[in-house]
Structures are given as structure tokens and as C-alpha cells.
Enzyme design. Structure first.
Site, mmCIF file in Angstrom:
data_model
loop_
_atom_site.group_PDB
_atom_site.id
_atom_site.type_symbol
_atom_site.label_atom_id
_atom_site.label_comp_id
_atom_site.label_asym_id
_atom_site.label_seq_id
_atom_site.Cartn_x
_atom_site.Cartn_y
_atom_site.Cartn_z
ATOM 1 N N TYR A 128 1.015 -1.156 -0.014
ATOM 2 C CA TYR A 128 0.068 -0.119 0.134
ATOM 3 C C TYR A 128 0.862 1.281 0.078
ATOM 4 O O TYR A 128 0.698 2.236 -0.561
ATOM 5 C CB TYR A 128 -1.015 0.037 1.211
ATOM 6 N N PHE A 155 -9.126 19.375 -24.766
ATOM 7 C CA PHE A 155 -9.385 17.962 -25.062
ATOM 8 C C PHE A 155 -10.807 17.707 -24.179
ATOM 9 O O PHE A 155 -11.012 18.474 -23.249
ATOM 10 C CB PHE A 155 -8.343 17.039 -24.576
ATOM 11 N N THR A 156 -11.691 16.718 -24.677
ATOM 12 C CA THR A 156 -12.915 16.812 -23.852
ATOM 13 C C THR A 156 -12.800 16.582 -22.390
ATOM 14 O O THR A 156 -13.499 17.226 -21.738
ATOM 15 C CB THR A 156 -13.515 15.316 -24.522
ATOM 16 N N ASP A 180 0.008 19.109 -21.179
ATOM 17 C CA ASP A 180 -0.517 17.738 -21.134
ATOM 18 C C ASP A 180 0.349 16.782 -22.006
ATOM 19 O O ASP A 180 0.348 17.082 -23.141
ATOM 20 C CB ASP A 180 -1.980 18.005 -21.408
ATOM 21 N N LYS A 236 -1.354 6.354 -22.906
ATOM 22 C CA LYS A 236 -0.973 6.555 -24.091
ATOM 23 C C LYS A 236 0.439 6.907 -24.217
ATOM 24 O O LYS A 236 1.308 6.066 -24.487
ATOM 25 C CB LYS A 236 -1.545 8.283 -24.790
ATOM 26 N N ARG A 240 -14.992 12.951 -34.046
ATOM 27 C CA ARG A 240 -14.361 13.942 -33.228
ATOM 28 C C ARG A 240 -14.987 15.181 -33.838
ATOM 29 O O ARG A 240 -14.288 15.937 -34.594
ATOM 30 C CB ARG A 240 -12.825 13.966 -33.304
ATOM 31 N N PHE A 285 -21.020 12.082 -25.990
ATOM 32 C CA PHE A 285 -20.449 11.015 -27.139
ATOM 33 C C PHE A 285 -20.130 9.644 -26.481
ATOM 34 O O PHE A 285 -19.964 8.876 -27.322
ATOM 35 C CB PHE A 285 -19.056 11.865 -27.621
#
Ligand code: F0G
Length: 482
Positions: free
Chosen positions: A80, A132-133, A223, A266, A389, A455
Site C-alpha cells: 500500500y 481536450f474533452t 498535457d 498513451k 471527433r 459522445f
């Protein structure tokens, strides 16, 4: 990928890896694909894998992992608090980004949750190259607003500009002056801008953004989810960086930012995410929210196996052979489609190949969601799943009016080291057929429309029987082919 010339003169991207584990694929007949679309409400997020041949929905969490990543996962140290595995990742982050403080989170949007909660309040503004969404959703939920400052050319669909993801520096200065530095939560640069075709920014542009932020005492947040592709483009397209190693470019980028966060679904080809900073002060501001929402500071909602895989994946990202595979496969697809007159985003970017629905089916108005319609049509004729998109990915404004997106794109993601060139050729073939039969494609309308992130869950139906007509033409042209 290494520069290897074919004697024949043909130039194809040559894989610098071999396939050791495979997964069987199915290609159900077109009649089943039509039924599957119906069940999924024409929303490719709601399709089932069993009905899909090539899953080009996203690169998120579906990049191929390396033998070394899998081996590292086997020796992970689970506890942990204080696991040796976490220390390994922390050390790797320090080594690559030069940042001493690392907060683990379960995926990219969790980092956005922490950042938005800590830095945004009602009235705050977050200037960025492009949204970005999930980023925008977290900022607005916390009372902030997004201001997009992409260079004008960034929104031109076809171009040969190498860095369409650059921020407009004059607009950034004007924005900070207009709102006052105290009201700027932070400036955000998204590397490899997702929603405008995976287009990169240059190192030089980031340098200028950083300079403006420093002058005004405003935080610069990167980001870095799509950093691997952006690194490749800086290395190959930015003259001043040709002599730099991928590692040196990465470090130069991180040195310009106060905070770097990423989705490890990613970057690093695993699952998870994190927030990195050099500042103890910033770290302390965010730390509690990680324990509140994610987990203890030495796992942050990730399994230790994934943490091991990220540490190895980040190191592998420093290898030009590794980071070039995605962009070179995407370039192959874009060049083939472009040559055959199919409207695609140019120059080729990272992440995937993007079809321009506004030019592909100009007869379908934005009120009928052309990018969504194209996603549905392509799945029908090929079993290839892409991602809308465009306007479906937008959110209605406070008055309930539609917000039409700047671009209507069908994104065909190319997860790293997953597909073969013949599979890409199949996708190209079906897209070309669809383009020749584009007059048959019609629009979509919502039958179920959630308020947030519609979406993901929304359901739509065709505005006429166009899908049946497309199926009939497919059978007429391709006989009993799947
Ligand atoms: N930032 C960028 C630039 C992204 O592309 C994503 C995810 C996120 C943040 C959020 O990360 O999914 O780990 O929570 N993009 C995925 C995609 C969903 O398909 O493009 P996440």
C-alpha cells in the site's frame, strides 16, 4: 524507424519490432455489422469488440506492450505504501523530466480532476492551444472557462505547416492582459493536440509560451499524453532540434513547464497516469486530492504491475525507432488516402489518420452530425471502428443550444505497434470505396442525449434508410465478401 531504403525504390514504413503474441480477430458480415450499429445507437463507443475487425477507436490503453514491459510487470513489488515499484517510476520521472515530485493517478483525466480542483475557481480562465474533452469538462465543472489560442493555421484542415499545434503568442499575451494574470488558473499546452488531428507544437513555440507565462507569473502546464508523437515530429521537422537526442528534447520541453501531466494509457504504453513537478509547493497543493480521489501516494489507483510497465514504457519512448512507428504508419495511411482524393487532415499528425467529414460528405449538414454519420458508415462497410471527433463530442451551451465544432473529423487511431501494413491497406481500400459511394451516406439524429460527455453514452438513429442502401450497394459491388 531506421532509415532503410528499398532497392525497388518503394518506401514503406518498416517495423523495428517483431510480433510474439497475437490475438485472433473476427470480421462479421455486413448484415451483422448493421445490426450491431443499431444496437449501439450508431455510437462507436457502444459497439462490442466481437463485432469489430480493426479497432481504431483510440490508442488509449491498447498500444502493444514490449517483452521488457511484460517482464517488469512480473517482478513488481506490491504494498500500500512505499513500494519499490513506485520508487522505480519516481526515479524514471526524475531522470527523464528532471522533476523531483511525482503524483500517481489512475488515468489522465484524474490528473485533470486534481489540477482543475486545485487551480480553478468560478471566473478562472485556462488559455490553451486546444481543448481536450475531459480537460474542458473538469475545468468547467469547477467554474473555469477554456480559451483556445491555437494559431489560425491550426484549424486549416489541409496544410503543409509542420507545427499546426502551436499556440498563437500574441493571442496568449492579449488573453492574459484581458483577464488579468490573477484570473488565469494556468496556461495549458497540449502536446500532439488530439482534437485537431494529433498535430504537434514546436519546441520553439513552447519556449515562447513559457517566456510569456514567466513574464506574467502564470503557471505553465503541459498535457504530455501524446508526447511520444510530438517528440518524433520535433526531432524530424524542427531544424534546430535535428542534432538533439529524443531524451534531450524531452528534457528541454519539461524544463519549460511548471507541471507535466499525462495519461499513461498513451504515453508509456500502459495504463495509469501522473502529475510531475519540480516545485514542492505545487506538489503540496495537489497531494491531498490524490489520496482523496485516487489512492495512497505510492500507487494512486494504479496496480503496481502497470507502474512497472510505465517506468519501462517511458524509457522506451526515448528510442526513436519506437516513437516513429505510429507517425510513420499514420503517414502511410494519410498519403495513400490523399493520393486517392479522400479528404484527410494534412500534414499527417500523430495518434491516427483523420478523415474530414465536412468535405467527405458535404451534403450532410452539421445539424445531422457528419463525423458521427461517417463513423457509422465506415464501420458498416468495413468493421473498422473509428471515433467521432466533431459536434457529437461537443456539449450544448447553458441555454441548450448546440455548439458546432470547428472540425468534423472521423479519427482512425493507429495504436502503436498493433496493426500490420496489410490491415491498414484494407482500411484504406474500404474508405476509398465509401468515398466513391459517399452520396449514399445520410445524417444522424439523437434519440438519447446525455447532458455531459454525450459522445460516450448518447444514442442516435439514421435520418433515413441510407444505411440499408449502402449495404445493398456494398453487396452489389463486392459480392459475398465480408
Ligand atoms: N489528455 C489528452 C490529450 C488525451 O488524449 C486524453 C485521452 C486525456 C487527456 C485523458 O486521459 O483517457 O487516461 O483519462 N484521450 C483518449 C483518446 C481518451 O481516445 O484520445 P485518460
Amino acid at each position: 524507424m531506421a532509415n532503410i531504403k528499398f532497392y525497388s525504390g518503394e518506401q514503406v514504413p518498416l517495423e523495428m519490432h517483431k510480433v510474439r503474441i497475437v490475438q485472433k480477430l473476427n470480421l462479421p458480415p455486413i448484415e451483422r455489422r448493421l445490426a450491431a450499429l443499431d444496437e449501439a445507437g450508431n455510437n462507436t463507443f457502444l459497439l462490442k469488440n466481437a463485432d469489430i475487425y480493426l479497432d481504431m477507436l483510440t490508442d488509449s490503453g491498447v498500444n502493444a506492450m514490449s517483452d521488457k514491459q511484460l517482464a517488469a510487470m512480473m517482478e513488481s513489488d506490491d504494498s500500500y505504501a512505499g513500494s519499490a515499484t513506485f520508487t522505480k517510476l519516481e526515479t524514471k520521472i526524475r531522470d527523464i523530466f528532471g522533476m523531483d515530485y511525482f503524483l500517481p493517478v489512475h488515468q489522465g483525466r484524474a490528473a485533470e480532476n486534481v489540477l482543475a480542483r486545485v487551480f480553478c475557481r468560478p471566473g478562472s480562465v485556462v488559455p490553451m492551444n486546444y481543448h481536450f474533452t475531459t480537460t474542458k469538462a473538469h475545468i468547467t465543472v469547477n467554474g473555469g472557462a477554456v480559451e483556445e489560442l491555437i494559431i489560425d493555421a491550426g484549424l486549416e484542415v489541409t496544410s503543409d505547416l509542420p507545427f499546426k499545434g502551436d499556440m498563437d503568442i500574441a493571442k496568449l499575451e492579449a488573453s492574459i492582459t484581458r483577464h488579468g494574470a490573477a484570473n488565469i488558473a494556468f496556461v495549458r499546452v497540449e502536446t500532439g493536440t488530439n482534437l485537431i488531428g494529433g498535430q504537434p507544437h514546436s519546441l520553439e513555440n513552447l519556449r515562447q509560451v513559457s517566456k510569456v507565462c514567466k513574464q506574467h507569473g502564470v503557471l505553465l502546464v503541459l498535457d504530455a499524453s501524446l508526447l511520444a508523437d510530438n517528440l518524433y515530429f520535433i526531432k524530424t521537422r524542427e531544424q534546430a532540434c535535428k542534432g538533439m537526442s529524443v531524451r534531450e528534447i524531452t528534457r528541454a520541453i519539461a524544463d519549460l513547464c511548471d507541471i507535466v501531466y499525462f495519461s499513461a494509457r498513451k504515453l508509456g504504453c500502459a495504463r495509469g497516469g501522473g502529475i510531475c513537478t519540480r516545485s514542492r509547493d505545487l506538489y503540496m497543493k495537489m497531494r491531498e486530492l490524490v489520496t482523496l480521489f485516487e489512492g495512497f501516494l505510492t500507487y494512486g489507483g494504479m496496480s503496481v504491475r502497470e507502474i512497472e510497465a510505465i517506468a519501462v514504457g517511458l524509457e522506451e519512448t526515448m528510442d526513436e525507432d519506437m516513437i516513429s512507428q505510429g507517425p510513420q504508419f499514420i503517414k502511410f495511411m494519410v498519403d495513400e488516402l490523399n493520393r486517392k482524393g479522400v479528404p484527410v487532415i494534412t500534414p499527417p499528425g500523430g495518434l491516427g489518420c483523420h478523415l474530414d467529414a465536412l468535405r467527405f460528405i458535404p451534403h450532410v449538414p452539421q445539424t445531422q452530425y457528419p463525423a458521427g454519420a461517417l463513423a457509422s458508415a465506415l464501420f458498416l462497410v468495413s468493421g473498422v471502428r473509428g471515433m467521432e471527433r466533431g459536434s457529437v463530442s461537443e456539449q450544448r451551451d447553458d441555454q441548450g443550444n448546440e455548439v458546432y465544432s470547428n472540425m468534423e473529423l472521423l479519427r482512425l487511431a493507429v495504436p502503436r505497434r498493433v496493426f500490420t501494413l496489410s490491415q491498414l491497406k484494407y482500411a484504406v481500400d474500404r474508405i476509398v470505396w465509401l468515398h466513391e459511394n459517399r452520396d449514399l451516406i445520410g445524417g444522424l439524429r439523437f434519440v438519447e442525449e446525455p447532458k455531459m460527455l454525450r459522445f460516450f453514452f448518447g444514442k442516435l438513429v439514421a435520418t433515413s434508410d441510407w444505411q440499408h442502401k449502402l449495404l445493398a450497394k456494398f453487396r452489389a459491388d463486392l459480392g459475398d465478401s465480408l
